[in-house]
Design a protein around this motif. Structure first.
Motif, short mmCIF file in Angstrom:
data_model
loop_
_atom_site.label_atom_id
_atom_site.label_comp_id
_atom_site.label_asym_id
_atom_site.label_seq_id
_atom_site.Cartn_x
_atom_site.Cartn_y
_atom_site.Cartn_z
N VAL A 99 0.84 -1.21 0.00
CA VAL A 99 0.00 0.00 0.00
C VAL A 99 0.88 1.26 0.00
O VAL A 99 0.59 2.23 -0.71
N PHE A 100 1.97 1.21 0.75
CA PHE A 100 2.90 2.37 0.75
C PHE A 100 3.40 2.67 -0.67
O PHE A 100 3.54 3.81 -1.07
N MET A 101 3.64 1.58 -1.43
CA MET A 101 4.12 1.78 -2.82
C MET A 101 3.15 2.63 -3.61
O MET A 101 3.55 3.46 -4.42
N GLY A 102 1.85 2.40 -3.38
CA GLY A 102 0.82 3.19 -4.09
C GLY A 102 0.95 4.67 -3.78
O GLY A 102 0.84 5.52 -4.66
N ARG A 103 1.21 4.98 -2.51
CA ARG A 103 1.32 6.38 -2.11
C ARG A 103 2.63 7.01 -2.62
O ARG A 103 2.68 8.19 -2.96
N LYS A 104 3.68 6.19 -2.65
CA LYS A 104 5.00 6.71 -3.08
C LYS A 104 4.99 7.15 -4.54
O LYS A 104 5.79 7.99 -4.94
N ARG A 148 -7.83 -7.16 -2.68
CA ARG A 148 -8.20 -6.07 -1.78
C ARG A 148 -7.00 -5.18 -1.47
O ARG A 148 -7.12 -3.95 -1.44
N VAL A 149 -5.86 -5.82 -1.25
CA VAL A 149 -4.66 -5.03 -0.95
C VAL A 149 -4.24 -4.21 -2.18
O VAL A 149 -3.86 -3.04 -2.06
N LEU A 150 -4.38 -4.80 -3.36
CA LEU A 150 -4.03 -4.05 -4.58
C LEU A 150 -5.01 -2.90 -4.80
O LEU A 150 -4.63 -1.84 -5.31
N ILE A 151 -6.25 -3.10 -4.40
CA ILE A 151 -7.21 -1.99 -4.48
C ILE A 151 -6.81 -0.91 -3.47
O ILE A 151 -6.81 0.28 -3.79
N ALA A 152 -6.41 -1.34 -2.25
CA ALA A 152 -5.94 -0.35 -1.25
C ALA A 152 -4.74 0.42 -1.79
O ALA A 152 -4.60 1.62 -1.56
N ARG A 153 -3.88 -0.29 -2.51
CA ARG A 153 -2.70 0.38 -3.07
C ARG A 153 -3.11 1.51 -4.01
O ARG A 153 -2.52 2.59 -3.98
N VAL A 154 -4.11 1.28 -4.87
CA VAL A 154 -4.52 2.39 -5.74
C VAL A 154 -5.34 3.43 -4.97
O VAL A 154 -5.26 4.62 -5.27
#
Ligand SMILES: Nc1ncnc2c1ncn2[C@@H]1O[C@H](COP(=O)(O)OP(=O)(O)OP(=O)(O)O)[C@@H](O)[C@H]1O
Ligand SMILES: [Mg+2]
Length: 260
Positions: A99-104, A148-154
């Motif tokens: 999820v951090f990767m999505g924010r980065k 779900r985690v990949l959705i959280a990432r976006v």
């Protein structure tokens, strides 16, 4: 089209070499709309999503998001989950790191997250009910949990639009129901507009506002309850309908068989 549309696609043509793959595409999505794109294999569905992302350049036409044209898609505006087999999708990292990767993605080098960024990431995990697995290794999750985690990432990018390419593939019937419930919640509570490619013709009428049937051109654009849709699907899919809907990976379809 009107000024309230989140996404507007006008007279769009896309070609690879001299092969035109998308022709005269006109589509618009209003705020909080859920649209399903259906169509046969090779019909241009993934190409359309990648053109919206700016990966492919159209030979004609224009795309606007929130009323603005763009050459390069502004970071974070559109969250995209590509077409793939979730079970084979592994990161050797913890759930929270995914999820951090999505924010980065929104940051520039050296991609450091502050407290507020981390809060947004934890909140994204809460949105998808995965906060209890925050310190679990991503590769140990089930297919549905990974999704779900990949959705959280976006979601960590706080996008306005979410695009999914065949999100239900690889999920069991319960996982698919959960997925559709989740996107409905995101649309209602987070004001997100959703565009998804799907082969689940059987479930779209329950969960989506509009359907676009794409096979190089748009053959239908309207409500999934419109009687003309099944006529168009029969014509576009022809004899391949069974094959497309009941593809070997499509567990929903296997579920449908058992109910028949
Ligand atoms: N990068 C590319 N270079 C050349 N041709 C491509 C490229 N990407 C897609 N195509 C071609 O464009 C057409 C549409 O492909 P696309 O992947 O968009 O179809 P699709 O509707 O997503 O199909 P599927 O249901 O199988 O995923 C196909 O004929 C494909 O071979
Ligand atoms: Mg595709």
């Amino acid at each position: 089209m009107n000024s309230h549309n989140v996404l507007e696609i006008k007279d769009l043509n896309v070609a690879f070499g001299n092969k035109v793959v998308l022709e005269n595409i006109n589509l618009f999505l209003h705020n909080k709309e859920i649209m399903a794109i259906v169509g046969p294999n090779g019909g241009g569905k993934t190409t359309l999503l990648k053109t919206i992302l700016g990966i492919y350049k159209p030979i004609k036409g224009e795309i606007k998001i929130l009323g603005n044209k763009y050459k390069k898609l502004p970071k974070g505006l559109v969250g995209y989950l590509p077409q793939k087999d979730l079970i084979n999708y592994n990161f050797p990292v913890l759930v929270k790191d995914v999820v951090f990767m999505g924010r980065k993605i929104l940051k520039s080098f050296p991609y450091i997250l502050n407290d507020q960024d981390r809060e947004i990431c934890f909140d994204a995990l809460k949105r998808v009910n995965m906060e209890h697995l925050i310190n679990t290794s991503f590769s140990n999750l089930s297919g549905g949990q990974k999704q779900r985690v990949l959705i959280a990432r976006v979601l960590a990018m706080q996008p306005k639009i979410l695009m999914f390419d065949e999100p239900a593939t690889g999920l069991d019937v319960v996982g698919q129901e959960d997925f559709y419930e989740l996107i409905n919640k995101l649309r209602e509570e987070d004001n997100i507009t959703i565009l998804m490619v799907t082969h689940d013709i059987g479930v779209i009428s329950k969960y989506v506002d509009t359907v676009a049937c794409l096979n190089k051109k748009i053959h239908f654009h309207g409500s999934p309850l419109d009687g003309k849709l099944s006529e168009v699907l029969d014509k576009v899919f022809g004899k391949n309908m069974q094959f497309i809907v009941h593809d070997s990976k499509c567990l929903t379809c296997m579920g449908h068989h058992t109910h028949e």
